[in-house]
Design a protein around this motif. Structure first.
Motif, PDB file in Angstrom:
ATOM      1  N   GLN A 127      47.323  34.477  29.712  1.00  0.00           N
ATOM      2  CA  GLN A 127      45.976  33.996  29.417  1.00  0.00           C
ATOM      3  C   GLN A 127      44.919  35.050  29.739  1.00  0.00           C
ATOM      4  O   GLN A 127      44.874  35.585  30.846  1.00  0.00           O
ATOM      5  CB  GLN A 127      45.707  32.729  30.232  1.00  0.00           C
ATOM      6  N   PHE A 128      44.095  35.369  28.748  1.00  0.00           N
ATOM      7  CA  PHE A 128      43.075  36.416  28.846  1.00  0.00           C
ATOM      8  C   PHE A 128      43.681  37.747  29.301  1.00  0.00           C
ATOM      9  O   PHE A 128      43.006  38.570  29.924  1.00  0.00           O
ATOM     10  CB  PHE A 128      41.920  36.000  29.760  1.00  0.00           C
ATOM     11  N   ALA A 129      44.962  37.955  29.014  1.00  0.00           N
ATOM     12  CA  ALA A 129      45.695  39.188  29.352  1.00  0.00           C
ATOM     13  C   ALA A 129      45.843  39.379  30.857  1.00  0.00           C
ATOM     14  O   ALA A 129      46.071  40.489  31.324  1.00  0.00           O
ATOM     15  CB  ALA A 129      45.020  40.414  28.722  1.00  0.00           C
ATOM     16  N   MET A 130      45.732  38.293  31.614  1.00  0.00           N
ATOM     17  CA  MET A 130      45.828  38.386  33.071  1.00  0.00           C
ATOM     18  C   MET A 130      47.205  37.929  33.535  1.00  0.00           C
ATOM     19  O   MET A 130      47.453  36.732  33.710  1.00  0.00           O
ATOM     20  CB  MET A 130      44.743  37.519  33.728  1.00  0.00           C
ATOM     21  N   GLY A 131      48.110  38.890  33.698  1.00  0.00           N
ATOM     22  CA  GLY A 131      49.434  38.538  34.171  1.00  0.00           C
ATOM     23  C   GLY A 131      50.447  39.599  33.858  1.00  0.00           C
ATOM     24  O   GLY A 131      50.216  40.486  33.026  1.00  0.00           O
ATOM     25  N   ALA A 323      36.209  40.982  34.979  1.00  0.00           N
ATOM     26  CA  ALA A 323      36.599  39.714  34.363  1.00  0.00           C
ATOM     27  C   ALA A 323      35.610  38.608  34.712  1.00  0.00           C
ATOM     28  O   ALA A 323      35.253  37.779  33.865  1.00  0.00           O
ATOM     29  CB  ALA A 323      37.999  39.321  34.821  1.00  0.00           C
ATOM     30  N   SER A 324      35.177  38.581  35.963  1.00  0.00           N
ATOM     31  CA  SER A 324      34.211  37.573  36.398  1.00  0.00           C
ATOM     32  C   SER A 324      32.952  37.637  35.540  1.00  0.00           C
ATOM     33  O   SER A 324      32.399  36.607  35.137  1.00  0.00           O
ATOM     34  CB  SER A 324      33.863  37.803  37.872  1.00  0.00           C
ATOM     35  N   LYS A 363      41.415  31.595  36.977  1.00  0.00           N
ATOM     36  CA  LYS A 363      40.478  31.134  38.011  1.00  0.00           C
ATOM     37  C   LYS A 363      40.578  31.996  39.259  1.00  0.00           C
ATOM     38  O   LYS A 363      39.565  32.345  39.879  1.00  0.00           O
ATOM     39  CB  LYS A 363      40.757  29.668  38.366  1.00  0.00           C
ATOM     40  N   ARG A 364      41.814  32.344  39.635  1.00  0.00           N
ATOM     41  CA  ARG A 364      42.010  33.184  40.826  1.00  0.00           C
ATOM     42  C   ARG A 364      41.272  34.505  40.665  1.00  0.00           C
ATOM     43  O   ARG A 364      40.571  34.962  41.573  1.00  0.00           O
ATOM     44  CB  ARG A 364      43.500  33.431  41.051  1.00  0.00           C
ATOM     45  N   ARG A 365      41.411  35.120  39.500  1.00  0.00           N
ATOM     46  CA  ARG A 365      40.787  36.436  39.307  1.00  0.00           C
ATOM     47  C   ARG A 365      39.273  36.328  39.170  1.00  0.00           C
ATOM     48  O   ARG A 365      38.539  37.213  39.628  1.00  0.00           O
ATOM     49  CB  ARG A 365      41.416  37.137  38.105  1.00  0.00           C
ATOM     50  N   ILE A 366      38.788  35.261  38.558  1.00  0.00           N
ATOM     51  CA  ILE A 366      37.334  35.062  38.501  1.00  0.00           C
ATOM     52  C   ILE A 366      36.765  34.907  39.914  1.00  0.00           C
ATOM     53  O   ILE A 366      35.725  35.496  40.260  1.00  0.00           O
ATOM     54  CB  ILE A 366      36.985  33.830  37.639  1.00  0.00           C
ATOM     55  N   LEU A 367      37.452  34.132  40.737  1.00  0.00           N
ATOM     56  CA  LEU A 367      36.990  33.930  42.115  1.00  0.00           C
ATOM     57  C   LEU A 367      36.999  35.236  42.905  1.00  0.00           C
ATOM     58  O   LEU A 367      36.047  35.538  43.639  1.00  0.00           O
ATOM     59  CB  LEU A 367      37.858  32.882  42.807  1.00  0.00           C
ATOM     60  N   ILE A 368      38.081  36.010  42.766  1.00  0.00           N
ATOM     61  CA  ILE A 368      38.142  37.303  43.459  1.00  0.00           C
ATOM     62  C   ILE A 368      37.007  38.199  42.975  1.00  0.00           C
ATOM     63  O   ILE A 368      36.298  38.827  43.774  1.00  0.00           O
ATOM     64  CB  ILE A 368      39.506  37.992  43.208  1.00  0.00           C
TER      65      ILE A 368
END
Length: 494
Positions: A127-131, A323-324, A363-368
């Motif tokens: 998702q959104f290339a995050m992984g 990303a955020s 969500k994890r990466r947005i929060l970070i």
């Protein structure tokens, strides 16, 4: 006769041009493979058989009329579902963009259609290339066509371009686009026994590509071999005034200049990449790669990249920060999902939409990212990370004063089973340990299949080049490819 779907880009293009088979026959063969494998591999989010046939009919008509077919004439490809495609759903494998049908075409995809390629469908991704495992997709995980002997456990095809790598390995497509932010072309290629190149940052336009981290994202080519990657990349690359980061430089004829002769070239081996706990099989394939490049005429030199140990931490500050910022646009107002609870106000709508539309990893990466950009921590984290990024880039600059290319492993292991690393995000992030430094420095880098591990799973070697020296990277890749003679492919079970 060889099955058409066992052919690569060059063979298909040349076969169509020669009249050995028609472009429609090619499209029909790959369409059939896509349909047969979808339930088992989940490589596609949307299949577009009609688009593939329509493009093929255009090519066949051009051939009948004696017109030029283009460098990709008659070759149907898969498009990572991060590239906007006019009239075809583009989701970035997210719920928040599910159902979004763009009314415009990304620059990269348009270039490919102009070169004569056809669209087999939109490929699944994280998702959104995050992984790093293609398990964060809203549309379900991609399953690798490879399996461990005697086991039916589903393996990862890598991430984020897992749909692309799985589709190529399973002969669903001859080639595919990918994007690489921290290794998302190279690591999936290594896991599936395929080839993938991330060009220099700015070689391919980012216009129309759903953004993750804008200073890192770069489109690239994935295919069966080095030559096919070169052909695909030539059609994808080029200046685009709509992208401020696009390089205003001519696209070299990489394919014509391909050569596996490395006489007079120096290959650097970064001593910092010999990480603690590296599996013996990875060490062995690396040593084999060194021997192959020596055999190709290259001189091998040990080099130092002293800030390598900070690369992963630096990346996982900078990329989530960008990303955020980039993902703030998905708010339920302009396009995509809108979750509007009864009696909700604007803030409630924002919160509900984003909570429902983004997956856990996003969500994890947005929060970070939001945390490291916040007033109290911007200098402590984000500013410091940017300074370290500059030091990592300087390390490469100094190394390339001594050598022409660098050789490293692509990934620290072969493909792992789906679910194995889900409980520990840090363990998942460590899959990018060898690929992230080149991304931070914006360098061209590619993964070439080099052999199999003890369980019969593919292992890849990575070549990193100077800025704009895709030719040097491709040539070193060709030298390895010729000596590795990697011909393994997954046994069909799907």
């Amino acid at each position: 006769m060889t099955d058409i779907t066992d052919l690569g880009v060059a063979a298909i293009r040349d076969g169509v041009a020669a009249g050995t088979f028609s472009a429609v026959e090619v499209a029909e063969a790959f369409n059939a493979n896509v349909a047969a494998a979808q339930d088992a591999l989940n490589a596609f989010i949307v299949a577009t058989p009609d688009h593939a046939i329509a493009a093929a009919k255009t090519i066949d008509a051009k051939r009948a009329a004696g017109e030029a077919l283009g460098p990709m004439g008659g070759v149907p490809i898969g498009m990572k579902d991060l590239f906007t495609t006019n009239g075809v759903q583009t989701t970035a494998a997210s719920h928040i963009l599910e159902g979004f049908v763009p009314q415009y075409e990304s620059t990269v995809s348009q270039k490919l259609w102009d070169a004569g390629a056809g669209l087999l469908g939109k490929l699944n991704l994280d998702q959104f290339a995050m992984g790093s495992s293609n398990e964060s997709s809203h549309f379900g995980s991609v399953v690798s066509p490879w399996r461990r002997p005697g086991s039916n456990a589903p393996l990862t095809a890598g991430g984020s371009s897992g749909g692309s790598s799985a589709a190529i390995a399973a002969r669903l497509v001859p080639a595919a686009t990918g994007t690489d932010t921290g290794g998302s072309i190279r690591q999936p290629a290594a896991y599936t026994g395929t080839t993938g190149i991330k060009p220099t940052y700015g070689r391919c336009s980012r216009w129309g590509v759903v953004a993750y981290a804008s200073s890192l994202d770069q489109a690239g080519a994935m295919a069966r071999d080095v030559t096919d990657c070169a052909i695909l990349l030539e059609s994808m690359a080029g200046f685009d005034p709509k992208d401020a980061t696009s390089l205003n430089l001519p696209v070299p004829d990489w394919t014509a200049a391909l050569s596996g002769d490395l006489k007079g070239k120096k290959v650097g081996i970064p001593k910092e990449y010999r990480v603690e706990g590296m599996p013996a099989e990875i060490e062995a394939i690396w040593e084999q790669g060194i021997a192959w490049l020596k055999d190709a005429g290259a001189e091998v030199v040990e080099v130092s990249l002293p800030h390598t140990q900070y690369a992963l931490a630096t990346y996982y500050i900078i990329a989530p920060a960008e990303a955020s910022s980039n993902l703030a646009r998905y708010d339920g107002v302009r396009y995509g999902l809108r979750d509007l609870p009864d009696g909700a106000g604007l803030q409630d709508m924002y919160a509900a939409t984003r909570a429902d539309g983004f997956g856990a990893e996003v969500k994890r990466r947005i929060l970070i990212g939001t945390y490291v950009l916040s007033a109290g921590f911007y200098d402590a984290y984000y500013t410091k990370a940017q300074k370290v990024r500059a030091l990592i880039s300087q390390d490469f600059t100094k190394a390339f004063e001594q050598v022409d290319v660098l050789l490293t492993p692509t990934a620290p292991s072969a493909a792992f089973a789906l679910g194995e690393s889900n409980e520990d995000p840090i363990a998942m992030y460590l899959n990018d340990v060898f690929t992230v430094p080149a991304s931070l420095a914006g360098l061209p880098a590619m993964s070439v299949p080099a052999g199999l591990d003890a369980q019969g799973l593919p292992l890849g070697l990575q070549i990193i080049g100077r800025p704009l020296d895709e030719q040097g990277v491709l040539n070193a890749g060709l030298a390895i490819e010729g000596r590795a003679a990697f011909a393994a492919k997954p046994e069909k079970w799907w």
